[in-house]
Write a protein that holds these residues in place. Structure first.
Motif, PDB file in Angstrom:
ATOM      1  N   GLU A 414       0.837  -1.185   0.000  1.00  0.00           N
ATOM      2  CA  GLU A 414       0.000   0.000   0.000  1.00  0.00           C
ATOM      3  C   GLU A 414       0.880   1.245   0.000  1.00  0.00           C
ATOM      4  O   GLU A 414       1.629   1.488   0.949  1.00  0.00           O
ATOM      5  CB  GLU A 414      -0.924   0.007   1.220  1.00  0.00           C
ATOM      6  N   ALA A 415       0.774   2.022  -1.071  1.00  0.00           N
ATOM      7  CA  ALA A 415       1.497   3.295  -1.152  1.00  0.00           C
ATOM      8  C   ALA A 415       0.677   4.439  -0.571  1.00  0.00           C
ATOM      9  O   ALA A 415       1.065   5.599  -0.688  1.00  0.00           O
ATOM     10  CB  ALA A 415       1.854   3.596  -2.608  1.00  0.00           C
ATOM     11  N   ASP A 416      -0.432   4.136   0.068  1.00  0.00           N
ATOM     12  CA  ASP A 416      -1.345   5.144   0.613  1.00  0.00           C
ATOM     13  C   ASP A 416      -0.590   6.135   1.502  1.00  0.00           C
ATOM     14  O   ASP A 416       0.192   5.743   2.362  1.00  0.00           O
ATOM     15  CB  ASP A 416      -2.427   4.476   1.462  1.00  0.00           C
ATOM     16  N   GLY A 417      -0.860   7.412   1.294  1.00  0.00           N
ATOM     17  CA  GLY A 417      -0.274   8.427   2.145  1.00  0.00           C
ATOM     18  C   GLY A 417       1.032   8.996   1.639  1.00  0.00           C
ATOM     19  O   GLY A 417       1.496  10.019   2.143  1.00  0.00           O
ATOM     20  N   SER A 418       1.659   8.361   0.655  1.00  0.00           N
ATOM     21  CA  SER A 418       2.914   8.883   0.128  1.00  0.00           C
ATOM     22  C   SER A 418       2.655  10.136  -0.706  1.00  0.00           C
ATOM     23  O   SER A 418       1.545  10.367  -1.179  1.00  0.00           O
ATOM     24  CB  SER A 418       3.638   7.826  -0.701  1.00  0.00           C
ATOM     25  N   VAL A 419       3.687  10.939  -0.903  1.00  0.00           N
ATOM     26  CA  VAL A 419       3.533  12.217  -1.599  1.00  0.00           C
ATOM     27  C   VAL A 419       4.221  12.161  -2.965  1.00  0.00           C
ATOM     28  O   VAL A 419       3.567  12.166  -3.996  1.00  0.00           O
ATOM     29  CB  VAL A 419       4.060  13.381  -0.742  1.00  0.00           C
ATOM     30  N   HIS A 420       5.537  12.087  -2.994  1.00  0.00           N
ATOM     31  CA  HIS A 420       6.260  12.035  -4.264  1.00  0.00           C
ATOM     32  C   HIS A 420       7.305  10.920  -4.238  1.00  0.00           C
ATOM     33  O   HIS A 420       7.899  10.617  -3.195  1.00  0.00           O
ATOM     34  CB  HIS A 420       6.966  13.360  -4.556  1.00  0.00           C
ATOM     35  N   ASN A 421       7.508  10.318  -5.402  1.00  0.00           N
ATOM     36  CA  ASN A 421       8.614   9.392  -5.627  1.00  0.00           C
ATOM     37  C   ASN A 421       8.624   8.209  -4.652  1.00  0.00           C
ATOM     38  O   ASN A 421       9.611   7.940  -3.967  1.00  0.00           O
ATOM     39  CB  ASN A 421       9.947  10.141  -5.581  1.00  0.00           C
ATOM     40  N   VAL A 422       7.484   7.517  -4.598  1.00  0.00           N
ATOM     41  CA  VAL A 422       7.476   6.196  -3.972  1.00  0.00           C
ATOM     42  C   VAL A 422       7.709   5.204  -5.097  1.00  0.00           C
ATOM     43  O   VAL A 422       7.064   5.257  -6.146  1.00  0.00           O
ATOM     44  CB  VAL A 422       6.174   5.923  -3.202  1.00  0.00           C
ATOM     45  N   ARG A 423       8.660   4.272  -4.895  1.00  0.00           N
ATOM     46  CA  ARG A 423       9.127   3.406  -5.971  1.00  0.00           C
ATOM     47  C   ARG A 423       8.912   1.947  -5.566  1.00  0.00           C
ATOM     48  O   ARG A 423       9.640   1.420  -4.715  1.00  0.00           O
ATOM     49  CB  ARG A 423      10.596   3.719  -6.250  1.00  0.00           C
ATOM     50  N   VAL A 424       7.898   1.332  -6.155  1.00  0.00           N
ATOM     51  CA  VAL A 424       7.516  -0.045  -5.857  1.00  0.00           C
ATOM     52  C   VAL A 424       7.964  -0.889  -7.045  1.00  0.00           C
ATOM     53  O   VAL A 424       7.322  -0.879  -8.096  1.00  0.00           O
ATOM     54  CB  VAL A 424       6.002  -0.144  -5.623  1.00  0.00           C
ATOM     55  N   MET A 425       9.056  -1.628  -6.885  1.00  0.00           N
ATOM     56  CA  MET A 425       9.698  -2.239  -8.040  1.00  0.00           C
ATOM     57  C   MET A 425      10.123  -3.677  -7.744  1.00  0.00           C
ATOM     58  O   MET A 425      10.626  -3.989  -6.660  1.00  0.00           O
ATOM     59  CB  MET A 425      10.935  -1.439  -8.450  1.00  0.00           C
ATOM     60  N   ARG A 426       9.884  -4.536  -8.717  1.00  0.00           N
ATOM     61  CA  ARG A 426      10.404  -5.902  -8.711  1.00  0.00           C
ATOM     62  C   ARG A 426       9.964  -6.695  -7.479  1.00  0.00           C
ATOM     63  O   ARG A 426      10.729  -7.496  -6.938  1.00  0.00           O
ATOM     64  CB  ARG A 426      11.935  -5.905  -8.822  1.00  0.00           C
ATOM     65  N   ASN A 427       8.753  -6.493  -7.036  1.00  0.00           N
ATOM     66  CA  ASN A 427       8.213  -7.297  -5.947  1.00  0.00           C
ATOM     67  C   ASN A 427       7.381  -8.432  -6.523  1.00  0.00           C
ATOM     68  O   ASN A 427       6.790  -8.307  -7.595  1.00  0.00           O
ATOM     69  CB  ASN A 427       7.353  -6.427  -5.032  1.00  0.00           C
ATOM     70  N   ARG A 428       7.312  -9.533  -5.798  1.00  0.00           N
ATOM     71  CA  ARG A 428       6.477 -10.667  -6.203  1.00  0.00           C
ATOM     72  C   ARG A 428       5.460 -10.938  -5.103  1.00  0.00           C
ATOM     73  O   ARG A 428       5.823 -11.120  -3.947  1.00  0.00           O
ATOM     74  CB  ARG A 428       7.332 -11.919  -6.436  1.00  0.00           C
TER      75      ARG A 428
END
Length: 654
Positions: A414-428
């Protein structure tokens, strides 16, 4: 009569002047002016930037990005352009927030502990006022390590009977405070507190407090909580680690909080096992206190309610890496979070007793290579509400990558609440009852979802979007699930994804874009074909505000302009992958799958190969004529998910 004539004459003259000046006024409003430029806190492998602007009312300004290692004289590498933001409105749960006019974006996958030059070029066909080129120097972080020459203190279990190294202490509290024989009323005595650079080595054994015994060996009377308050430095962190002579087990004996680290700076915890606690690391409370530069590495969490949590805006630069976190929820069945409400699971069965594996707020955090299972949610940004006004208190520059996520009650990330440049990468992520990746909301973005794999998300779908989320940037994901966003949202960008339906009773993809500058193209879709699947498999929010359904990608494109290069695919694009079984509506529990049994590699002869578009700094190393769709490029090195060094067959069960 003459006065009336004079007034009319003045009006006509004024109107004529306005007509002459109007193009210039409009041009002035359309010209862009660069204002405040911000370099966000760097992480180990990524860099984030913000450039605030004025003007550009017609939104045709752009910022080109280039970067290189400083001092090498190498040619500039091309990065992704920064994302134009501004005017998008977010309204949910009392929040009323409008994104400021700006650009934001990241440079991805650079080297740790390295200095880079980054060049940003602001361009606008209508003209640029002020500085048009910005060159900055910024260094990525290094992984924190113990300092040389620090004092070493030894801690032994109360059950240990062998020879002890000196100096040694009866428990971690005594070692941290530097006082011995301090049980009972003396438990707060700290006559020789740890100093920057000190290392506390915990020797193998069981460390379990007796919560009702105030002179307990561990000096944690009644509440069972260890309190840490010292300040290390970047060059000389305070280290608390396993000594290497056996497993170190901190058993919380049911304590609500095990380690309170809210007042710490530059602490490293590594090689430890934690069991039987509500929250293991209490690292920050909203508007109260929070830690900075906290490292938790190579640890194991078992039978816990939450692993690591901070909701303090000033928390920064956490590194949570190579840990195994196992919650208390069902280990063999996939229940949604409404199961208790619907009477399908009685209370008191130890189901739904865990919340987040990891939850953070603040800036500069890295959550990487963790193996997480049996929680409500695996990883999240705190649903904090309206961001603080101070730049240093915003949730920016947060990395969530290469984690392996299994059997969650609600969502994987959950990226909820983030503002700028949250990077969700290469997760399984395999098995989440409700949704895959959530953004409800993100306060501007970009929120990068890149090369993630999601499988078996039966009740919701790949993306959970609420509150008008702007800046959602999804590239090269493999979603074995539908993508049906829950609400309207602006300013989004979808490219090179694979979205394969599982024959459920919904359409395969929805595009509730509220702005004409949202993009969806070069994606591959597998429409649903089950007996309960609807006739229309794609939906679009038309300019008149009505949701329109379409049977095919072609008809969607003709009406909306989206997916001009999109294709339909089927499961034969993979080497050997079958769709998950979708339980009947209302049927609980659903089936559980294991990542070790699943093959997400593309068939080199399939339609998804060479069907993508080039995205600088994302797919530079593609092979063939063009990038492949989905998370895994044919011929690319194997991706390591989860804590490194684990046996994949026994990652979550042993």
């Amino acid at each position: 009569m003459f006065r009336i004539f004079d007034k009319m004459k003045n009006i006509i003259v004024g109107f004529s002047i306005l007509l002459v000046l109007l193009p210039q006024l409009l041009q002035a409003q359309n010209r862009v002016q660069g204002q405040n430029f911000i370099v966000e806190p760097p992480t180990l492998q990524n860099l984030g930037f913000e450039w605030y602007i004025a003007g550009d009312d017609n939104r045709n300004a752009t910022i080109q990005v280039e970067y290189r290692i400083e001092g090498t004289g190498n040619a500039w590498k091309k990065g992704m352009p920064l994302l134009r933001l501004g005017g998008e409105h977010i309204e949910r749960a009392g929040i009323d927030y409008t994104v400021p006019h700006m650009f934001a974006g990241s440079i991805l996958d650079v080297n740790p502990d390295t200095k880079y030059e980054a060049r940003f070029t602001l361009e606008d066909p209508d003209g640029v006022d002020g500085e048009a080129v910005k060159v900055v120097s910024v260094s990525t972080r290094a992984e924190p390590v113990a300092a040389r020459g620090g004092r070493v203190r030894h801690v032994y279990s109360q059950y240990y009977t062998g020879v002890k190294e000196e100096p040694n202490y009866p428990g971690l509290v005594s070692a941290y405070g530097g006082s011995v024989n301090t049980k009972g009323d003396w438990n707060v005595v700290t006559e020789d507190m740890v100093q920057p650079g000190d290392i506390i080595k915990i020797h193998g054994g069981l460390y379990q407090g007796v919560l009702l015994n105030y002179p307990d060996w561990h000096n944690i009377p009644f509440d069972g909580t260890y309190f840490f308050t010292a300040k290390g430095t970047a060059e000389r962190p305070i280290v608390i680690e396993a000594a290497g002579d056996g497993e170190v087990i901190f058993d919380g004996a049911g304590a609500a909080i095990l380690f309170n680290v809210m007042a710490t700076e530059h602490h490293i915890f590594q090689g430890l096992t934690f069991k039987n606690a509500g929250r293991v690391f209490d690292a920050g409370r909203k508007r109260l206190a929070g830690a900075s530069d906290l490292t938790i590495r190579n640890c194991r969490f078992e039978n816990v309610g939450e692993g690591v949590v901070t909701e303090f805006a000033g928390s920064k630069n956490f590194l949570i890496q190579d840990n195994v976190l196992l919650g208390r929820d069902d280990r063999y069945r996939l229940y949604g979070w409404n199961a208790h409400r619907e009477g399908l699971i009685p209370y008191g069965t130890h189901l739904l007793d865990s919340y987040y594996g990891i939850k953070v707020y603040g800036s500069g955090h890295v959550i990487a290579h963790n193996s997480i299972a049996f929680f409500h949610d695996a990883i999240g940004v705190s649903t904090y509400g309206t961001p603080e006004k101070e730049q240093e208190l915003k949730a920016v520059s947060i990395d969530i990558y290469n984690n392996d996520l299994h059997l969650l009650v609600d969502d994987f990330i959950e990226a909820d609440g983030s503002v700028h440049n949250v990077r969700v990468m290469r997760n399984r992520g395999v098995n989440a009852a409700e949704n895959g990746i959530s953004a409800q909301p993100v306060f501007g973005g970009p929120a990068y979802y890149i090369r993630n794999i999601l499988y078996n998300v039966p009740q919701g779908g790949a993306l959970k979007i609420h509150g008008g989320v702007p800046g959602l940037t999804a590239y090269h994901n493999t979603f074995i699930s539908e993508s049906n966003a829950g609400s309207k949202y602006p300013n989004s960008n979808y490219r090179n994804n694979l979205i394969l339906g599982t024959d459920g009773p919904v359409n395969v993809a929805a595009f509730p874009f509220t702005t004409a500058y949202s993009v969806a193209d070069y994606n591959g879709y597998r429409p649903n074909r089950g007996p309960e699947s609807p006739e229309n498999q794609f939906s679009w929010l038309a300019p008149d505000g009505k949701v329109v359904g379409f049977k095919t990608l072609k008809s969607l494109n003709e009406a909306s302009g989206l997916e001009a290069h999109g294709i339909t695919v089927d499961y034969d694009i993979f080497e050997n992958l079958q769709k998950p079984v979708v339980p009947a509506v209302g049927s609980i529990p659903g089936p559980v799958y294991h990542a070790v049994d699943l093959n997400f590699k593309l068939d080199p002869r399939g339609k998804a190969v060479d069907a993508g578009v080039i995205i600088p700094n994302v797919n530079d190393g593609f092979s063939g004529k063009a990038p492949d769709l989905g998370a895994l490029e044919v011929g690319s090195p194997a991706v390591i998910y989860g804590a490194r060094g684990l046996d994949p067959a026994h990652e979550f069960y042993r």
